[in-house]
Scaffold this motif. Structure first.
Motif, PDB file in Angstrom:
ATOM      1  N   CYS A 143       0.867  -1.175   0.000  1.00 16.68           N
ATOM      2  CA  CYS A 143       0.000   0.000   0.000  1.00 16.68           C
ATOM      3  C   CYS A 143       0.904   1.225   0.000  1.00 16.68           C
ATOM      4  N   CYS A 146      -0.029   3.649   3.312  1.00 15.11           N
ATOM      5  CA  CYS A 146       0.347   3.326   4.701  1.00 15.11           C
ATOM      6  C   CYS A 146       1.487   2.308   4.792  1.00 15.11           C
ATOM      7  N   CYS A 159      -6.385  -1.893   0.326  1.00 15.16           N
ATOM      8  CA  CYS A 159      -5.575  -2.091   1.534  1.00 15.16           C
ATOM      9  C   CYS A 159      -6.462  -2.459   2.726  1.00 15.16           C
ATOM     10  N   CYS A 162      -5.892   0.704   5.476  1.00 13.12           N
ATOM     11  CA  CYS A 162      -6.368   2.082   5.273  1.00 13.12           C
ATOM     12  C   CYS A 162      -7.370   2.223   4.114  1.00 13.12           C
ATOM     13  N   GLN A 164      -7.047   2.154   1.009  1.00 17.29           N
ATOM     14  CA  GLN A 164      -6.532   2.745  -0.231  1.00 17.29           C
ATOM     15  C   GLN A 164      -6.574   1.689  -1.351  1.00 17.29           C
TER      16      GLN A 164
HETATM   17 ZN   LIG Z   1      -2.884   1.144   3.376  1.00 20.51          ZN
END
Ligand SMILES: [Zn+2]
Length: 173
Positions: A143, A146, A159, A162, A164
């Motif tokens: 990711c 993060c 992810c 987070c 994403q």
């Molecule tokens: Zn992430």
């Protein structure tokens, strides 16, 4: 034909890599006899349903090294880069060794599924019967937000930490 294998670096902390680099836990597999000796010396107990599961790495000399399944790949590799890494299952019958399962599951190295070639070559060199491809393929993505390494399941490129969106292409190292 020349085969150019990708190399994978350990993605964990450098201090840890240096710490385990001297652990001599990996056994070089030149043939089935090395697997049998390793089973005896490390006191592995075959389970009739699942066989013996081990951690493996393929080092740049193109040989496979195995260690107890609770060992880290980076320790099995003595801190070196690998051509592939994952878990391997051996079945032993009447002293005959066969590989029943192989995966690329190593969150320390995150080898791409294409690293199968290096596994195939190493097992052929050791004259061990084995499957035609990874019995389970894992995809890993970093990711970029993060920095968590995600294991992709069911084509879900998001992810887990987070949320994403993750790259569709392999993006580690
Ligand atoms: Zn992430």
């Amino acid at each position: 034909m020349l085969f150019l294998a990708s190399k994978y670096k350990y993605i964990g902390p450098e201090e840890h890599r240096l710490l385990v680099a001297d652990d001599n836990v990996g056994t070089k597999v030149k043939g089935f006899g090395d697997v049998l000796t390793w089973i005896k010396e490390t006191d592995q107990h075959p389970d009739h349903n699942t066989g013996i599961v081990a951690t493996y790495v393929i080092l740049k000399n193109r040989f496979m090294y195995i260690a107890d399944r609770h060992s880290e790949h980076v320790a099995c590799a003595q801190g070196q880069d690998v051509l592939s890494a994952g878990e391997i299952t051996f079945s032993i019958e009447k002293g005959k060794v066969e590989v029943t399962e192989v995966t690329n599951l190593s969150t320390g190295y995150c080898p791409a599924p294409a690293s199968w070639k290096a596994v195939d070559k190493a097992l052929k060199k050791a004259k061990l019967a084995h499957p035609k491809k990874f019995t389970c393929n894992f995809e890993f993505r970093l990711c970029l937000k993060c920095e968590t390494i995600n294991v992709i399941k069911d084509d879900w490129y998001v992810c887990a930490v987070c949320e994403q969106d993750l790259d569709k292409k392999w993006n580690i190292n």
